[in-house]
Scaffold this motif. Structure first.
Motif, short mmCIF file in Angstrom:
data_model
loop_
_atom_site.label_atom_id
_atom_site.label_comp_id
_atom_site.label_asym_id
_atom_site.label_seq_id
_atom_site.Cartn_x
_atom_site.Cartn_y
_atom_site.Cartn_z
N PRO A 95 -25.18 -77.39 -57.39
CA PRO A 95 -25.15 -76.23 -58.28
C PRO A 95 -26.28 -75.22 -58.07
O PRO A 95 -26.20 -74.09 -58.52
CB PRO A 95 -25.25 -76.84 -59.68
N TYR A 96 -27.34 -75.60 -57.32
CA TYR A 96 -28.49 -74.72 -57.15
C TYR A 96 -28.57 -74.05 -55.79
O TYR A 96 -29.52 -73.33 -55.50
CB TYR A 96 -29.78 -75.50 -57.45
N GLY A 97 -27.58 -74.29 -54.95
CA GLY A 97 -27.58 -73.60 -53.66
C GLY A 97 -26.80 -74.36 -52.60
O GLY A 97 -26.09 -75.33 -52.89
N ASP A 98 -26.94 -73.90 -51.37
CA ASP A 98 -26.29 -74.54 -50.23
C ASP A 98 -27.16 -74.37 -48.99
O ASP A 98 -28.04 -73.52 -48.96
CB ASP A 98 -24.89 -73.95 -49.99
N SER A 99 -26.92 -75.21 -48.01
CA SER A 99 -27.64 -75.15 -46.75
C SER A 99 -26.71 -75.68 -45.67
O SER A 99 -25.98 -76.64 -45.87
CB SER A 99 -28.91 -76.00 -46.82
N THR A 100 -26.73 -75.03 -44.51
CA THR A 100 -25.83 -75.39 -43.42
C THR A 100 -26.64 -75.79 -42.19
O THR A 100 -27.62 -75.15 -41.85
CB THR A 100 -24.90 -74.20 -43.06
N CYS A 101 -26.19 -76.85 -41.54
CA CYS A 101 -26.79 -77.30 -40.30
C CYS A 101 -25.67 -77.31 -39.25
O CYS A 101 -24.55 -77.74 -39.54
CB CYS A 101 -27.39 -78.69 -40.48
N THR A 102 -25.95 -76.84 -38.05
CA THR A 102 -24.93 -76.62 -37.04
C THR A 102 -25.16 -77.48 -35.79
O THR A 102 -26.30 -77.69 -35.38
CB THR A 102 -24.94 -75.13 -36.62
N ILE A 103 -24.07 -77.94 -35.21
CA ILE A 103 -24.08 -78.63 -33.92
C ILE A 103 -23.19 -77.82 -33.00
O ILE A 103 -22.05 -77.53 -33.33
CB ILE A 103 -23.50 -80.06 -34.04
#
Length: 144
Positions: A95-103
């Motif tokens: 509910p407080y945000g998001d974060s993305t990690c990529t391969i």
């Protein structure tokens, strides 16, 4: 104020996925760790679409795992090969945000192998190409 005193935190990749080299036909395992409070949920995309939407040959052999307690996130691609390349994204949300990690998986173009002429092994080399025909010459050079 320390992180422990804050009752909420947006997702944060404390251990992003690492770069690695994987031989075609082998199992590729990518592991990362994401934290957040409350524990984030994760969703995978590949080539811009949700990973679970891929069916048939494209979707076969791709498995994801997420242990919310430890934050460990895993992508396993069995029998890595042509057709598996592209960008895989793991998005962690709470509910407080998001974060993305990529391969990003790119096929590595290997140089043509060089076949040395018969008898080309030199005794000072630590390694050399040996065809079965060359073993007698190699053994003679090494005193075997």
């Amino acid at each position: 104020m320390s992180e422990e005193a804050i009752p909420w935190r947006p997702p944060k990749w404390t251990q992003p996925f690492c770069s690695s080299r994987v031989q075609q036909g082998c199992e590729a395992v990518f592991e990362g760790v994401v934290s957040g409070c409350p524990h984030p949920t994760v969703k995978w995309t590949w080539r811009g679409k949700p990973l679970e939407e891929f069916t048939g040959k494209a979707g076969r052999g791709k498995m994801t795992k997420h242990d919310q307690k430890s934050g460990k996130v895993t992508l396993v691609i069995e029998d890595l090969g042509p057709g598996d390349e592209g960008q895989y994204e793991c998005r962690a949300d709470n509910p407080y945000g998001d974060s993305t990690c990529t391969i990003l998986i790119n096929p590595e173009v290997t140089k043509k192998s060089v076949v040395h002429p018969k008898g080309s092994c030199r005794p000072k080399l630590k390694a050399c190409h040996i065809d079965s025909d060359d073993y007698a010459d190699y053994a003679a050079l090494q005193g075997l």
